[in-house]
Enzyme design. Structure first.
Site, PDB file in Angstrom:
ATOM      1  N   GLU A   1       9.803   1.530  10.654  1.00 45.47           N
ATOM      2  CA  GLU A   1      10.768   2.684  10.714  1.00 45.47           C
ATOM      3  C   GLU A   1       9.777   3.678  10.695  1.00 45.47           C
ATOM      4  OE1 GLU A   1      13.697  -0.259   7.930  1.00 45.47           O
ATOM      5  OE2 GLU A   1      13.033   1.735   7.100  1.00 45.47           O
TER       6      GLU A   1
ATOM      7  N   LYS B   1       0.979  -1.117  -0.082  1.00 48.25           N
ATOM      8  CA  LYS B   1       0.119  -0.106   0.024  1.00 48.25           C
ATOM      9  C   LYS B   1       0.892   1.340  -0.002  1.00 48.25           C
ATOM     10  CE  LYS B   1      -2.220   2.893   1.966  1.00 48.25           C
ATOM     11  NZ  LYS B   1      -1.755   4.335   1.694  1.00 48.25           N
TER      12      LYS B   1
ATOM     13  N   CYS C   1      13.264  11.243   7.060  1.00 45.54           N
ATOM     14  CA  CYS C   1      13.064  10.973   8.418  1.00 45.54           C
ATOM     15  C   CYS C   1      14.591  11.108   9.138  1.00 45.54           C
ATOM     16  CB  CYS C   1      12.760   9.441   8.346  1.00 45.54           C
ATOM     17  SG  CYS C   1      13.773   8.443   7.790  1.00 45.54           S
TER      18      CYS C   1
HETATM   19  P1  NAD Z   1       1.943   8.083   7.621  1.00 41.10           P
HETATM   20  O1  NAD Z   1       2.128   7.440   8.664  1.00 41.10           O
HETATM   21  O2  NAD Z   1       0.903   9.068   7.765  1.00 41.10           O
HETATM   22  O3  NAD Z   1       1.650   7.250   6.278  1.00 41.10           O
HETATM   23  C1  NAD Z   1       2.684   6.164   6.063  1.00 41.10           C
HETATM   24  C2  NAD Z   1       1.712   5.032   5.373  1.00 41.10           C
HETATM   25  O4  NAD Z   1       0.757   4.465   6.064  1.00 41.10           O
HETATM   26  C3  NAD Z   1       0.849   5.475   4.214  1.00 41.10           C
HETATM   27  O5  NAD Z   1       0.768   4.423   3.372  1.00 41.10           O
HETATM   28  C4  NAD Z   1      -0.565   5.639   4.815  1.00 41.10           C
HETATM   29  O6  NAD Z   1      -1.666   5.601   4.032  1.00 41.10           O
HETATM   30  C5  NAD Z   1      -0.695   4.488   5.840  1.00 41.10           C
HETATM   31  N1  NAD Z   1      -1.482   4.380   6.816  1.00 41.10           N
HETATM   32  C6  NAD Z   1      -1.907   5.457   7.804  1.00 41.10           C
HETATM   33  N2  NAD Z   1      -2.497   5.189   8.619  1.00 41.10           N
HETATM   34  C7  NAD Z   1      -2.629   3.705   8.542  1.00 41.10           C
HETATM   35  C8  NAD Z   1      -3.181   2.709   9.270  1.00 41.10           C
HETATM   36  N3  NAD Z   1      -4.268   3.093  10.409  1.00 41.10           N
HETATM   37  N4  NAD Z   1      -3.184   1.699   8.976  1.00 41.10           N
HETATM   38  C9  NAD Z   1      -2.448   1.115   8.069  1.00 41.10           C
HETATM   39  N5  NAD Z   1      -1.864   2.097   7.259  1.00 41.10           N
HETATM   40  C10 NAD Z   1      -2.053   3.166   7.522  1.00 41.10           C
HETATM   41  O7  NAD Z   1       3.516   8.693   7.219  1.00 41.10           O
HETATM   42  P2  NAD Z   1       3.794   9.761   6.051  1.00 41.10           P
HETATM   43  O8  NAD Z   1       3.198  11.202   6.601  1.00 41.10           O
HETATM   44  O9  NAD Z   1       3.298   9.045   4.667  1.00 41.10           O
HETATM   45  O10 NAD Z   1       5.474   9.796   6.128  1.00 41.10           O
HETATM   46  C11 NAD Z   1       6.129  10.656   6.770  1.00 41.10           C
HETATM   47  C12 NAD Z   1       6.475  10.139   8.088  1.00 41.10           C
HETATM   48  O11 NAD Z   1       7.254   8.991   7.991  1.00 41.10           O
HETATM   49  C13 NAD Z   1       7.480  10.846   8.976  1.00 41.10           C
HETATM   50  O12 NAD Z   1       6.977  10.593  10.606  1.00 41.10           O
HETATM   51  C14 NAD Z   1       8.841  10.186   9.024  1.00 41.10           C
HETATM   52  O13 NAD Z   1       9.763  10.239   9.943  1.00 41.10           O
HETATM   53  C15 NAD Z   1       8.418   8.909   8.810  1.00 41.10           C
HETATM   54  N6  NAD Z   1       9.700   8.106   7.950  1.00 41.10           N
HETATM   55  C16 NAD Z   1      10.245   7.282   8.813  1.00 41.10           C
HETATM   56  C17 NAD Z   1      11.587   6.650   8.035  1.00 41.10           C
HETATM   57  C18 NAD Z   1      12.598   5.782   8.825  1.00 41.10           C
HETATM   58  O14 NAD Z   1      13.192   4.795   8.086  1.00 41.10           O
HETATM   59  N7  NAD Z   1      12.488   5.602   9.842  1.00 41.10           N
HETATM   60  C19 NAD Z   1      11.471   6.743   6.710  1.00 41.10           C
HETATM   61  C20 NAD Z   1      10.720   7.504   5.878  1.00 41.10           C
HETATM   62  C21 NAD Z   1       9.729   8.367   6.760  1.00 41.10           C
HETATM   63  O1  6OD Z   2      18.400   4.417   3.193  1.00 42.71           O
HETATM   64  C1  6OD Z   2      17.311   3.591   3.586  1.00 42.71           C
HETATM   65  O2  6OD Z   2      17.381   2.482   3.572  1.00 42.71           O
HETATM   66  C2  6OD Z   2      16.313   4.366   4.493  1.00 42.71           C
HETATM   67  N1  6OD Z   2      15.335   3.533   4.782  1.00 42.71           N
HETATM   68  C3  6OD Z   2      16.146   5.559   4.380  1.00 42.71           C
HETATM   69  C4  6OD Z   2      15.133   6.532   4.999  1.00 42.71           C
HETATM   70  C5  6OD Z   2      14.899   7.677   4.574  1.00 42.71           C
HETATM   71  C6  6OD Z   2      13.925   8.574   5.368  1.00 42.71           C
HETATM   72  O3  6OD Z   2      13.371   9.494   4.807  1.00 42.71           O
END
Ligand code: NAD
Ligand code: 6OD
Length: 486
Positions: free
Chosen positions: A254, A178, A288
């Site tokens: 993550e 998804k 992130c």
């Molecule tokens: P989000 O949590 O809003 O959405 C992520 C995904 O989850 C989307 O596909 C969304 O539709 C889905 N989703 C939302 N609610 C759900 C539920 N109840 N059940 C199942 N799926 C659901 O995140 P975002 O706004 O798309 O991304 C930004 C966030 O992601 C930031 O907090 C960022 O730090 C984090 N992030 C973390 C990493 C990492 O590697 N740690 C990497 C990239 C982004």
């Molecule tokens: O480099 C990666 O494997 C990874 N998960 C990066 C995450 C980036 C976050 O915005």
């Protein structure tokens, strides 16, 4: 207008509900894409297709054949490189050079590297003594976990989705993905790639939609999904963990960060300014791993803030194909409003705005886009909202520190624990800092330098588990022990 469908059982389909939603361009908020919206029926169909593929052609492939196929996927991504760059640019509005040099090449690498890991990592084996003196031999075999639910975010859509799909398939699983509702394009394009290289139908499935009460929640609560891998906000992770508890499914999460950048006075000054700048503002701050809290040793604090300000004020905003543009808009109007609300809150709580804080003047045609200025604050206490909460925008707060102990305390004073970047020429101190900061990844004199064989993940509320190299194998396989009496 682009039309994006689900990819289920090897076919692009609008699904049975016929429901659709629209995606707007981050550049000007024109509607640019119409996307099929999946519900329970589409998720059921995708999970059934994924199960059938496991029990069918895909499950019967030898490891060699699977590895060869995943290399072919990577090669086909490289062959269609420009299509992937265009698709990702349409979704995110970020500069072409970021797609070309970072995000799209990583998509191909995510398939190649994990195919090679699967092929080369040995299994454990223990010879044991027995009372009859003949002994026994134990050895481990790894089997796929089954159908993996992959829930991915919008900020680096192709990199982050394939970072899960690559190892999942390399280990012999099938997936139901998804992608974020904001960024469906590259997941659909990957369906074409899978089809072109002959990956069996049902191995890679995509259901588009939203989170709660939509495709995301239906996947994560589906009893036919054996494990869930998720990247996104910590709050969403909490909801998914509750869903995964039903059926005690395994999760790999993550999530968010509020990462500290730490700059000691003995650093290579220009490299530190460039590194902190990149870590705070790449992808318009929507990374992130990005730095939103900067701590600078007092003797170089004023000079550092001034150098960072100069760089931020030199940034050029523009559309992805504008060669000079190094900075795109935020993903959506909603996210722009959220970031601007944080900008207002910083001022209300007493910040000194070193630069930025608003919306830049953009030429006609781009004025309706989700632009925000890169913003630097100083002067806030550690209790201030913008110092505590993840903003996910192009901004950072910079604060002076006087000792190593003090900066360790400041850096660790957060609920998150994803990454940190430390700038110093004192190697002993660098190693000490790496041991003392509570994060999953410490970069010394660098940032976002990735070796995919290494462990990646977050401490505290930034994640559960580790992926990368053999750690991905741990999550995407069950390790069985076989004990043979000799
Ligand atoms: P989000 O949590 O809003 O959405 C992520 C995904 O989850 C989307 O596909 C969304 O539709 C889905 N989703 C939302 N609610 C759900 C539920 N109840 N059940 C199942 N799926 C659901 O995140 P975002 O706004 O798309 O991304 C930004 C966030 O992601 C930031 O907090 C960022 O730090 C984090 N992030 C973390 C990493 C990492 O590697 N740690 C990497 C990239 C982004
Ligand atoms: O480099 C990666 O494997 C990874 N998960 C990066 C995450 C980036 C976050 O915005």
């Amino acid at each position: 207008m682009r039309q994006i469908e689900h990819f289920i059982g090897g076919e692009f389909t609008a699904g049975s509900s016929g429901r659709r939603f629209e995606k707007r361009s981050p550049l000007d908020n024109r509607v640019i894409t119409s996307i099929a919206e999946g519900g329970k029926a589409e998720v059921d169909a995708a999970v059934a297709a994924a199960r059938a593929a496991l029990d069918g052609d895909w499950g019967r492939l030898t490891t060699d054949a699977r590895v060869t196929m995943l290399h072919a996927v990577a090669d086909e991504i490289s062959r269609r490189f420009d299509d992937f760059v265009d698709a990702e640019m349409a979704d995110t509005g970020q500069p072409a050079h970021v797609m070309e040099h970072v995000f799209i090449p990583r998509g191909a690498a995510n398939f190649k590297i994990f195919a090679d890991v699967v092929k080369n990592v040995p299994n454990e084996s223990f010879r044991m003594d027995t009372s009859d003196g003949r002994g026994a031999l134990n050895y481990g075999i790894r089997v796929p976990k089954g159908v993996i639910g992959v829930i991915s975010p919008w900020n680096a859509p192709f990199l982050l989705m394939t970072w899960k799909v690559g190892p999942a398939l390399a280990c012999g699983n099938t997936v139901v993905v998804k992608p974020s509702e904001e960024t469906p394009n590259t997941a659909a394009l990957l369906g074409e790639v899978m089809d072109a290289v002959g990956v069996p139908a049902g191995v890679y499935n995509v259901v588009n939609g939203f989170g709660p009460d939509s495709a995301g929640a239906f996947i994560t609560s589906h009893p036919g999904v054996d494990a869930i891998t998720f990247t996104g906000e910590t709050r969403t992770g909490t909801a998914i963990m509750k869903a995964a508890a039903e059926g005690t499914r395994d999760v790999s999460f993550e999530m968010g960060g509020k990462n500290a950048g730490i700059v000691f006075a003995d650093c290579d000054f220009d490299a530190a300014v460039a590194g902190i700048f990149r870590s705070a503002f790449l992808n318009t701050g929507q990374v992130c791993l990005g730095t939103e809290r900067v701590y600078v040793e007092r003797p170089i604090f004023e000079r550092f803030v001034e150098a960072l300000r100069n760089k931020a004020e030199g940034v050029r905003f523009g559309p992805p194909r504008d060669q000079g543009a190094d900075y795109g808009p935020l993903i959506s109007r909603e996210h722009q409003q959220k970031v601007l609300a944080y900008y207002a809150k910083a001022v209300a709580e007493g910040a000194t705005v070193v630069t930025g804080g608003g919306v830049p003047d953009m030429p006609a045609g781009l004025a309706d886009g989700n632009w925000v200025q890169p913003t630097i604050w100083t002067g806030l206490p550690e209790t201030a909202t913008v110092v505590r909460e993840e903003i996910f925008g192009p901004c950072c707060h910079v604060r002076p520190f006087d000792s190593e102990d003090e900066v360790v305390r400041l850096a660790n004073d957060t609920d998150y624990g994803l990454a940190t970047t430390v700038w110093t020429s004192n190697l002993q101190r660098a190693h000490r800092m790496a041991e003392r900061i509570d994060v999953g990844i410490t970069w010394i004199n660098s940032w976002f330098l990735r070796d995919l064989r290494t462990a990646f993940g977050g401490a505290k509320q930034s994640g559960i588990g580790r992926e990368g190299g053999v750690h991905s194998l741990e999550f995407y396989t069950e390790l069985r022990n076989v004990c043979v009496k000799l």
